[in-house]
Design an enzyme around this catalytic site. Sequence first.
Site, PDB file in Angstrom:
ATOM      1  N   GLY A   1       0.792  -1.495   0.536  1.00 17.40           N
ATOM      2  CA  GLY A   1       0.047   0.102   0.625  1.00 17.40           C
ATOM      3  C   GLY A   1       0.763   1.675   0.368  1.00 17.40           C
ATOM      4  O   GLY A   1       0.050   2.128  -0.422  1.00 17.40           O
TER       5      GLY A   1
ATOM      6  N   ASP B   1       4.819  -9.775   5.281  1.00 15.37           N
ATOM      7  CA  ASP B   1       4.167 -10.969   4.180  1.00 15.37           C
ATOM      8  C   ASP B   1       4.835 -11.353   3.607  1.00 15.37           C
ATOM      9  O   ASP B   1       4.615 -12.128   2.532  1.00 15.37           O
ATOM     10  CB  ASP B   1       2.475 -10.141   4.298  1.00 15.37           C
TER      11      ASP B   1
ATOM     12  N   GLU C   1      -3.760 -16.799   6.120  1.00 19.55           N
ATOM     13  CA  GLU C   1      -5.025 -16.498   6.971  1.00 19.55           C
ATOM     14  C   GLU C   1      -6.468 -16.440   5.549  1.00 19.55           C
ATOM     15  O   GLU C   1      -7.394 -15.876   5.742  1.00 19.55           O
ATOM     16  CB  GLU C   1      -4.816 -14.877   7.466  1.00 19.55           C
TER      17      GLU C   1
ATOM     18  N   ARG D   1      -8.516 -28.608  16.970  1.00 17.93           N
ATOM     19  CA  ARG D   1      -8.530 -27.204  17.764  1.00 17.93           C
ATOM     20  C   ARG D   1      -7.763 -26.106  17.399  1.00 17.93           C
ATOM     21  O   ARG D   1      -7.022 -26.636  16.329  1.00 17.93           O
ATOM     22  CB  ARG D   1      -7.625 -27.524  19.017  1.00 17.93           C
TER      23      ARG D   1
HETATM   24  O1  F6P Z   1       0.445  -6.461   6.626  1.00 17.50           O
HETATM   25  C1  F6P Z   1       0.721  -7.213   7.215  1.00 17.50           C
HETATM   26  C2  F6P Z   1      -0.604  -8.026   8.450  1.00 17.50           C
HETATM   27  O2  F6P Z   1       0.296  -8.140   9.403  1.00 17.50           O
HETATM   28  C3  F6P Z   1      -1.028  -8.958   7.047  1.00 17.50           C
HETATM   29  O3  F6P Z   1      -0.447 -10.353   6.966  1.00 17.50           O
HETATM   30  C4  F6P Z   1      -2.466  -9.367   8.086  1.00 17.50           C
HETATM   31  O4  F6P Z   1      -3.267  -9.329   7.445  1.00 17.50           O
HETATM   32  C5  F6P Z   1      -2.891  -7.115   8.456  1.00 17.50           C
HETATM   33  O5  F6P Z   1      -1.021  -6.907   8.053  1.00 17.50           O
HETATM   34  C6  F6P Z   1      -2.999  -7.661   9.436  1.00 17.50           C
HETATM   35  O6  F6P Z   1      -3.715  -6.240   9.931  1.00 17.50           O
HETATM   36  P1  F6P Z   1      -4.233  -4.862  11.326  1.00 17.50           P
HETATM   37  O7  F6P Z   1      -2.809  -5.076  11.998  1.00 17.50           O
HETATM   38  O8  F6P Z   1      -4.417  -3.982  10.685  1.00 17.50           O
HETATM   39  O9  F6P Z   1      -5.184  -5.868  11.436  1.00 17.50           O
END
Ligand code: F6P
Length: 376
Positions: free
Chosen positions: A112, A135, A230, A294
């Site tokens: 971004g 990431d 995720e 779990r």
């Molecule tokens: O881009 C880093 C990250 O940790 C991603 O892995 C995750 O999807 C996102 O940021 C989580 O964002 P936030 O800290 O805004 O919850």
Amino acid sequence: MSQHIGILTAGGDSPGLNAAIRGVGKAAQGVYDMRVIGFRDGFRGLVENRAVDLGGGVLSGILTVGGTILGTSRDKPHKMKIGGKVQDMTDVIVENYQANHLDALVCLGGGGTQKNALVLKEKGLNVITMPKTIDNDVGLTDTTFGFDTALGIATDAIDRLHSTAHSHHRIIVVEIMGHRAGWLALGAGIAGGADVILLPEMPYSLQTVADAITDRVKSGKNFSIVAVAEGAMSVEDAARVQAIHERIQSAEAADERKARKQAKSDLKAIEAGAGDHTLQLARQLEELTGLESRPTILGHLQRGGTPSAADRLLATRLGTACADLINDQHFGVMVAARGEHAVPVPLEEVAGNKKLVPPDHPWVVSAGRVGVCLGN
Ligand code: F6P
């Protein structure tokens, strides 16, 4: 005359940010006699002109500290919420850049931030960026700082989950960050010896995963570790997401704003359910295999704490190279890692260039060769 540079950190925090601030700041001050200031909380601090002087020893002692001494935010210069309204604040940023007599603005961030920096470059500012994110999904750089630390944390978590999964003969489904990229889940899954690794880039079949776990039970291994990124999705959910993307595209082509908004909120609803998805996956695997299951969501633990040695080194290398590029008046670029070198790549080529895991990547091939189920 000495140059003035401003630094900000934007997007999610990442271990190694302070090492990078220190790297660029110390080289800029010590080698090139530049004056260095920081802006608090990403682009918002630049809009609100919340500047701090980074001279006089402020950069000492921060190499090993996690997070960012400057604070961060996910605000975009051209779409910033001000008093409840989304506004284009780029003109204010240009004014503050000039008011602080800046010759360059250094933006440390992920995908971004590269796009936001390009917006400011197009406004005529001398911007230069560095790639940070756990990431590892920024294009045109070998890697990003923060990734190695998060990889270590997630791997350590999988190691710990092994002993409890083994003792209780359970499935443990561990959710690993990475947004829409699978690098972290794949790397930690391999390093931690996960039995199943599910990535956003490779939609999975629930039955295939359940069968792999059942096969393990048949061979005497009555526990399994499932590392799920995720952003991972089942084949069915991936098809739903694809259909929504097509709706967005056709709404955009027909300039139907209401339909576009609805499709975007449908998409958000699916994507926002990452944690729920992991809980659901654990439940479904329990039903299909008969093994107790779990879920564990590692979440922001993966971004916290002291950076690894590799991240400190990378951030320092890129930071000092950034100071060299500023001195050479080389702007409008991201300082990328290429082997042992740091190379400038144009922001136009980096912005929007998300690095995903190719299905034939050597890590994927290796995972398959050691018997990991990738769900497909
Ligand atoms: O881009 C880093 C990250 O940790 C991603 O892995 C995750 O999807 C996102 O940021 C989580 O964002 P936030 O800290 O805004 O919850």
